[in-house]
Design a protein around this motif. Structure first.
Motif, PDB file in Angstrom:
ATOM      1  N   ARG A  82       0.824  -1.213   0.000  1.00 37.46           N
ATOM      2  CA  ARG A  82       0.000   0.000   0.000  1.00 37.46           C
ATOM      3  C   ARG A  82       0.852   1.255   0.000  1.00 37.46           C
ATOM      4  O   ARG A  82       0.598   2.216  -0.754  1.00 37.46           O
ATOM      5  N   ASN A  83       1.882   1.281   0.820  1.00 37.55           N
ATOM      6  CA  ASN A  83       2.730   2.465   0.907  1.00 37.55           C
ATOM      7  C   ASN A  83       3.612   2.635  -0.339  1.00 37.55           C
ATOM      8  O   ASN A  83       3.885   3.767  -0.758  1.00 37.55           O
ATOM      9  N   LEU A  84       4.049   1.533  -0.919  1.00 40.25           N
ATOM     10  CA  LEU A  84       4.827   1.635  -2.162  1.00 40.25           C
ATOM     11  C   LEU A  84       3.956   2.134  -3.308  1.00 40.25           C
ATOM     12  O   LEU A  84       4.440   2.859  -4.190  1.00 40.25           O
ATOM     13  N   CYS A  85       2.687   1.752  -3.299  1.00 43.30           N
ATOM     14  CA  CYS A  85       1.770   2.235  -4.346  1.00 43.30           C
ATOM     15  C   CYS A  85       1.636   3.750  -4.290  1.00 43.30           C
ATOM     16  O   CYS A  85       1.549   4.419  -5.323  1.00 43.30           O
ATOM     17  N   ILE A  86       1.624   4.296  -3.078  1.00 44.39           N
ATOM     18  CA  ILE A  86       1.519   5.747  -2.925  1.00 44.39           C
ATOM     19  C   ILE A  86       2.729   6.432  -3.547  1.00 44.39           C
ATOM     20  O   ILE A  86       2.619   7.489  -4.182  1.00 44.39           O
ATOM     21  N   ILE A  87       3.905   5.818  -3.398  1.00 47.00           N
ATOM     22  CA  ILE A  87       5.132   6.399  -3.973  1.00 47.00           C
ATOM     23  C   ILE A  87       5.141   6.276  -5.488  1.00 47.00           C
ATOM     24  O   ILE A  87       5.495   7.217  -6.210  1.00 47.00           O
ATOM     25  N   LEU A  88       4.716   5.118  -5.995  1.00 43.70           N
ATOM     26  CA  LEU A  88       4.804   4.856  -7.436  1.00 43.70           C
ATOM     27  C   LEU A  88       3.663   5.473  -8.231  1.00 43.70           C
ATOM     28  O   LEU A  88       3.766   5.613  -9.448  1.00 43.70           O
ATOM     29  N   ASP A  89       2.594   5.828  -7.569  1.00 45.70           N
ATOM     30  CA  ASP A  89       1.405   6.292  -8.282  1.00 45.70           C
ATOM     31  C   ASP A  89       1.647   7.492  -9.200  1.00 45.70           C
ATOM     32  O   ASP A  89       1.113   7.540 -10.296  1.00 45.70           O
ATOM     33  N   PRO A  90       2.459   8.494  -8.804  1.00 47.48           N
ATOM     34  CA  PRO A  90       2.661   9.646  -9.703  1.00 47.48           C
ATOM     35  C   PRO A  90       3.393   9.302 -10.989  1.00 47.48           C
ATOM     36  O   PRO A  90       3.346  10.082 -11.949  1.00 47.48           O
ATOM     37  N   ALA A  91       4.087   8.176 -11.047  1.00 49.58           N
ATOM     38  CA  ALA A  91       4.883   7.825 -12.238  1.00 49.58           C
ATOM     39  C   ALA A  91       3.972   7.472 -13.398  1.00 49.58           C
ATOM     40  O   ALA A  91       3.060   6.664 -13.266  1.00 49.58           O
ATOM     41  N   LEU A  92       4.227   8.090 -14.553  1.00 44.12           N
ATOM     42  CA  LEU A  92       3.405   7.868 -15.739  1.00 44.12           C
ATOM     43  C   LEU A  92       4.097   7.006 -16.781  1.00 44.12           C
ATOM     44  O   LEU A  92       3.495   6.674 -17.793  1.00 44.12           O
ATOM     45  N   SER A  93       5.352   6.663 -16.554  1.00 44.90           N
ATOM     46  CA  SER A  93       6.094   5.844 -17.512  1.00 44.90           C
ATOM     47  C   SER A  93       7.140   5.056 -16.754  1.00 44.90           C
ATOM     48  O   SER A  93       7.384   5.293 -15.563  1.00 44.90           O
ATOM     49  N   GLU A 143      14.106   3.349   0.225  1.00 43.60           N
ATOM     50  CA  GLU A 143      14.056   3.968   1.551  1.00 43.60           C
ATOM     51  C   GLU A 143      12.775   3.590   2.286  1.00 43.60           C
ATOM     52  O   GLU A 143      12.788   3.369   3.504  1.00 43.60           O
ATOM     53  N   GLN A 144      11.658   3.514   1.546  1.00 44.40           N
ATOM     54  CA  GLN A 144      10.397   3.142   2.181  1.00 44.40           C
ATOM     55  C   GLN A 144      10.437   1.690   2.664  1.00 44.40           C
ATOM     56  O   GLN A 144       9.902   1.366   3.725  1.00 44.40           O
ATOM     57  N   VAL A 145      11.084   0.819   1.897  1.00 43.40           N
ATOM     58  CA  VAL A 145      11.219  -0.583   2.310  1.00 43.40           C
ATOM     59  C   VAL A 145      11.983  -0.668   3.628  1.00 43.40           C
ATOM     60  O   VAL A 145      11.560  -1.371   4.568  1.00 43.40           O
ATOM     61  N   LEU A 146      13.080   0.061   3.738  1.00 42.79           N
ATOM     62  CA  LEU A 146      13.862   0.055   4.975  1.00 42.79           C
ATOM     63  C   LEU A 146      13.051   0.591   6.146  1.00 42.79           C
ATOM     64  O   LEU A 146      13.122   0.064   7.269  1.00 42.79           O
ATOM     65  N   LYS A 147      12.297   1.634   5.885  1.00 40.33           N
ATOM     66  CA  LYS A 147      11.472   2.218   6.960  1.00 40.33           C
ATOM     67  C   LYS A 147      10.427   1.227   7.451  1.00 40.33           C
ATOM     68  O   LYS A 147      10.186   1.096   8.663  1.00 40.33           O
ATOM     69  N   GLU A 148       9.785   0.521   6.517  1.00 41.52           N
ATOM     70  CA  GLU A 148       8.751  -0.433   6.915  1.00 41.52           C
ATOM     71  C   GLU A 148       9.354  -1.582   7.733  1.00 41.52           C
ATOM     72  O   GLU A 148       8.741  -2.058   8.703  1.00 41.52           O
ATOM     73  N   VAL A 149      10.531  -2.025   7.336  1.00 44.54           N
ATOM     74  CA  VAL A 149      11.191  -3.106   8.081  1.00 44.54           C
ATOM     75  C   VAL A 149      11.525  -2.642   9.492  1.00 44.54           C
ATOM     76  O   VAL A 149      11.263  -3.342  10.492  1.00 44.54           O
ATOM     77  N   GLU A 150      12.098  -1.443   9.602  1.00 45.32           N
ATOM     78  CA  GLU A 150      12.456  -0.917  10.920  1.00 45.32           C
ATOM     79  C   GLU A 150      11.223  -0.717  11.791  1.00 45.32           C
ATOM     80  O   GLU A 150      11.238  -1.012  12.995  1.00 45.32           O
ATOM     81  N   ASP A 151      10.148  -0.185  11.213  1.00 46.66           N
ATOM     82  CA  ASP A 151       8.916   0.031  11.980  1.00 46.66           C
ATOM     83  C   ASP A 151       8.352  -1.283  12.485  1.00 46.66           C
ATOM     84  O   ASP A 151       7.850  -1.372  13.616  1.00 46.66           O
ATOM     85  N   ASN A 152       8.419  -2.331  11.643  1.00 47.38           N
ATOM     86  CA  ASN A 152       7.892  -3.629  12.063  1.00 47.38           C
ATOM     87  C   ASN A 152       8.706  -4.200  13.221  1.00 47.38           C
ATOM     88  O   ASN A 152       8.148  -4.734  14.197  1.00 47.38           O
ATOM     89  N   LEU A 153      10.023  -4.099  13.131  1.00 44.15           N
ATOM     90  CA  LEU A 153      10.878  -4.610  14.202  1.00 44.15           C
ATOM     91  C   LEU A 153      10.673  -3.828  15.497  1.00 44.15           C
ATOM     92  O   LEU A 153      10.619  -4.409  16.593  1.00 44.15           O
ATOM     93  N   LYS A 154      10.548  -2.516  15.365  1.00 45.78           N
ATOM     94  CA  LYS A 154      10.344  -1.684  16.546  1.00 45.78           C
ATOM     95  C   LYS A 154       8.990  -1.945  17.180  1.00 45.78           C
ATOM     96  O   LYS A 154       8.861  -2.002  18.410  1.00 45.78           O
ATOM     97  N   GLU A 155       7.965  -2.114  16.339  1.00 42.69           N
ATOM     98  CA  GLU A 155       6.607  -2.341  16.852  1.00 42.69           C
ATOM     99  C   GLU A 155       6.529  -3.633  17.662  1.00 42.69           C
ATOM    100  O   GLU A 155       5.788  -3.712  18.655  1.00 42.69           O
ATOM    101  N   HIS A 156       7.273  -4.647  17.256  1.00 41.52           N
ATOM    102  CA  HIS A 156       7.222  -5.933  17.946  1.00 41.52           C
ATOM    103  C   HIS A 156       8.433  -6.132  18.863  1.00 41.52           C
ATOM    104  O   HIS A 156       8.746  -7.267  19.259  1.00 41.52           O
ATOM    105  N   GLU A 157       9.106  -5.002  19.202  1.00 41.82           N
ATOM    106  CA  GLU A 157      10.179  -5.002  20.190  1.00 41.82           C
ATOM    107  C   GLU A 157      11.282  -6.006  19.852  1.00 41.82           C
ATOM    108  O   GLU A 157      11.722  -6.804  20.687  1.00 41.82           O
ATOM    109  N   LYS A 158      11.723  -5.971  18.634  1.00 43.71           N
ATOM    110  CA  LYS A 158      12.811  -6.833  18.201  1.00 43.71           C
ATOM    111  C   LYS A 158      14.078  -5.997  18.031  1.00 43.71           C
ATOM    112  O   LYS A 158      14.015  -4.755  17.941  1.00 43.71           O
TER     113      LYS A 158
END
Length: 602
Positions: free
Chosen positions: A442-453, A466-481
């Motif tokens: 869902r979050n990657l779609c928001i980033i890619l949506d403006p691209a027309l080609s 960068e968004q992939v790294l952020k999502e991984v870090e957020d998941n680890l932090k959320e579950h206290e890993k």
């Protein structure tokens, strides 16, 4: 562009799939391998009259209106507003963009210009040569200028009818030249000169009304243009009140009240306009400066004429949809008469997909299945059409939509590749990987949506990483890993950025599986579900939308040009089979002659 909430459901695809089966059944009954393409039925064609004869709004509004004009006008205004200002339905087969410039003269839809990929090749197909002047691919036959102009108008009308039929959101919009362009500068200078000259004449003592009379006559003509045919009393009232000869006499006797006429014009506009124009007209009614009022009147009348044109288009659209196939067949047949070979690119496109095994058809009864498979393969090529190649004549009208689908498919494959690479790298340390995958998509779609080609998509890949790294870090932090190590971050980012390479192993695999999946659906003759390939389940909704859109375009295209395709491929297969038989026969005779010669020598 690939946002899940914007994608169509699989129900859309099912309906289109049923339409494709009906089309194939009709081709079997209506077309034989040796049949020639028809130009359409000879019955009366409402579309022909609607497009060629500047058809006025249909009588549906008239049928609902009864009594005096004063009673029917509110209903008419309401209908105009409902249609002229409706948001419409999202265009299928074009990117979801509505902030584009469109021309009211060339009939482009609101989402057609900004969202369509531009071709880098300067040449065009023969069909384009009538729409955009250029050099024909084949030398034209000897024809009179009248015949050529008639064919040109026919092709232009065919383009307009096609756009209205396939684009539910088709509407006309006012064309504004780009800022700092010569066209805009000329337009601004001419408008300023007109209004300055009018102001100068009105400020004289006594005032001169030469320019004002020209303006009033133009206002009267525009008001008559936006009235409906059944509003005869209102049309008569406008003609009598804005009688230029009478106004000229008033000016000569010094009793002309220009303000009174401006207020009358505004009152008529208020009765005819769509609700979206009400605030503008109320503002003009409060304006005391006559020049400002009439400047606003002219600008608003231009917009009201567009409202009326869009109202007319919506009124005749059901008839256009019903008759578009017959109409396009007829107009394309007329176009072919002006060309020595108007199917040159189409023939090359289709024949290039004939495989050696297609020539091994045992009898003519099985040619149809082979031809259908070849046509599907040819359509699939359009999803990866090279920029330097000219589009076939028969698909050029849908060229932008097909190119958009190709770009969308490429972006979906890149999205799927990022998801697979990410989960392969961090899957073991991620809690609830399914939920993580949905959120990441869902979050990657928001980033890619403006691209027309694809090039614009590639430019966003750093943001994607960068968004992939952020999502991984957020998941680890959320579950206290434990936090994600920096070395692992660098490795994952590098792996994501490698997907930019078209030859990337995972990206190539997903692209191949996606094309095979779409091809299987296109060639399927049953309505039974088709299993999603491994690794593509997350992209099911996006792929279903692409398939549904492509199938609708293919269904319409084959309805119009299917007979040409069957004839081209059938003739080619038969010719190649006969050539092969002749070659084999010559080789046989040569072999027999060699044997006889050997025996005689012995």
């Amino acid at each position: 562009m690939v946002t899940s909430s914007r994608m169509g459901s699989t129900d859309e695809f099912s309906k289109s799939h049923l339409a494709k089966k009906k089309l194939e059944m009709s081709e079997e009954s209506d077309s034989t391998p040796n049949s020639k393409p028809t130009s359409g039925a000879s019955s009366p064609d409402p579309l022909e009259h609607g497009i060629d004869d500047d058809m006025k709004p249909l009588t549906g509004a008239e049928a609902k209106s009864s009594g005096s004009d004063s009673e029917s006008e509110p209903d008419t205004s309401s209908k105009q507003s409902e249609v002229g200002t409706s948001s419409g339905i999202a265009v299928q087969g074009a990117r979801y963009r509505v902030n584009s410039e469109s021309s009211s003269e060339n009939g482009k839809s609101v989402s057609s210009e900004h969202s369509k990929r531009q071709r880098t090749k300067s040449g065009t197909s023969p069909v384009h040569n009538f729409i955009f002047p250029g050099v024909a691919a084949s030398p034209p036959k000897f024809m009179s200028l009248e015949e050529v102009m008639k064919a040109a108008k026919g092709v232009s009308n065919m383009v307009l009818a096609h756009e209205i039929a396939v684009d539910k959101n088709f509407k006309l919009e006012k064309f504004d030249p780009p800022d700092n362009s010569v066209e805009k500068q000329v337009k601004d200078v001419m408008h300023k000169a007109f209004w300055d000259h009018l102001a100068e004449e009105l400020s004289q003592d006594p005032p001169s009304y030469d320019q004002a009379l020209v303006l009033l006559q133009e206002v009267r003509d525009n008001l008559l243009d936006i009235t409906l045919p059944h509003q005869s009393k209102l049309r008569q009232e406008i003609s009598e009140t804005l009688d230029v000869d009478l106004i000229k006499q008033q000016a000569e006797h010094g009793i002309l009240d220009f303000t009174k006429y401006s207020q009358y014009v505004l009152s008529i506009m208020a009765r005819l306009c769509a609700p979206v124009r009400d605030d503008t007209i109320r503002g003009l009614m409060k304006e005391s400066d006559v020049l400002t009022v009439f400047r606003g009147v002219m600008e608003t009348l231009d917009l009201m004429r567009l409202d009326m044109a869009n109202f007319t288009i919506q009124q005749i659209r059901p008839h256009i949809v019903a008759q578009s196939v017959t109409y396009e067949k007829k107009k394309f047949a007329e176009f072919l008469k002006t060309q020595n070979d108007g199917l040159e690119l189409t023939r090359t496109w289709l024949v290039s997909h004939v495989k050696p095994e297609d020539l091994e058809v045992p009898d003519d009864t099985e040619i149809r299945n082979v031809v259908n498979a070849i046509i599907i393969r040819a359509y699939m090529e359009l999803l990866s059409w090279a920029d330097e190649k000219l589009l076939p004549e028969t698909v050029v009208l849908d060229g932008s939509r097909l190119l958009e689908l190709g770009d969308r498919l490429s972006q979906v494959c890149i999205l799927g590749s990022v998801l697979l690479v990410t989960l392969s790298a961090v899957g073991p340390i991620i809690t609830q990987p399914d939920a993580f995958k949905v959120k990441l998509k869902r979050n990657l779609c928001i980033i890619l949506d403006p691209a027309l080609s694809e090039s614009e998509t590639m430019a966003l890949m750093d943001n994607v990483a960068e968004q992939v790294l952020k999502e991984v870090e957020d998941n680890l932090k959320e579950h206290e890993k434990p936090p994600f190590p920096q070395s692992a971050k660098n490795t994952l980012k590098s792996q994501v950025l490698e997907i930019k390479n078209p030859e990337h192993r995972i990206r190539s695999l997903i692209s191949k599986r996606s094309l095979e999946f779409i091809s299987t659906l296109m060639i399927s003759t049953t309505a039974s579900p088709v299993q999603m390939p491994p690794g593509l389940s997350t992209l099911q909704e996006e792929l279903a939308h692409i398939c549904g859109t492509l199938l609708r375009l293919i269904t319409h295209n084959r309805s119009v040009f299917g007979e040409y395709y069957v004839d081209i491929l059938t003739d080619h297969i038969k010719t190649e089979r006969q050539r092969k038989k002749r070659t084999e026969s010559k080789e046989e005779k040569a072999s027999e002659s060699t044997v006889v010669s050997t025996n005689s020598d012995s």
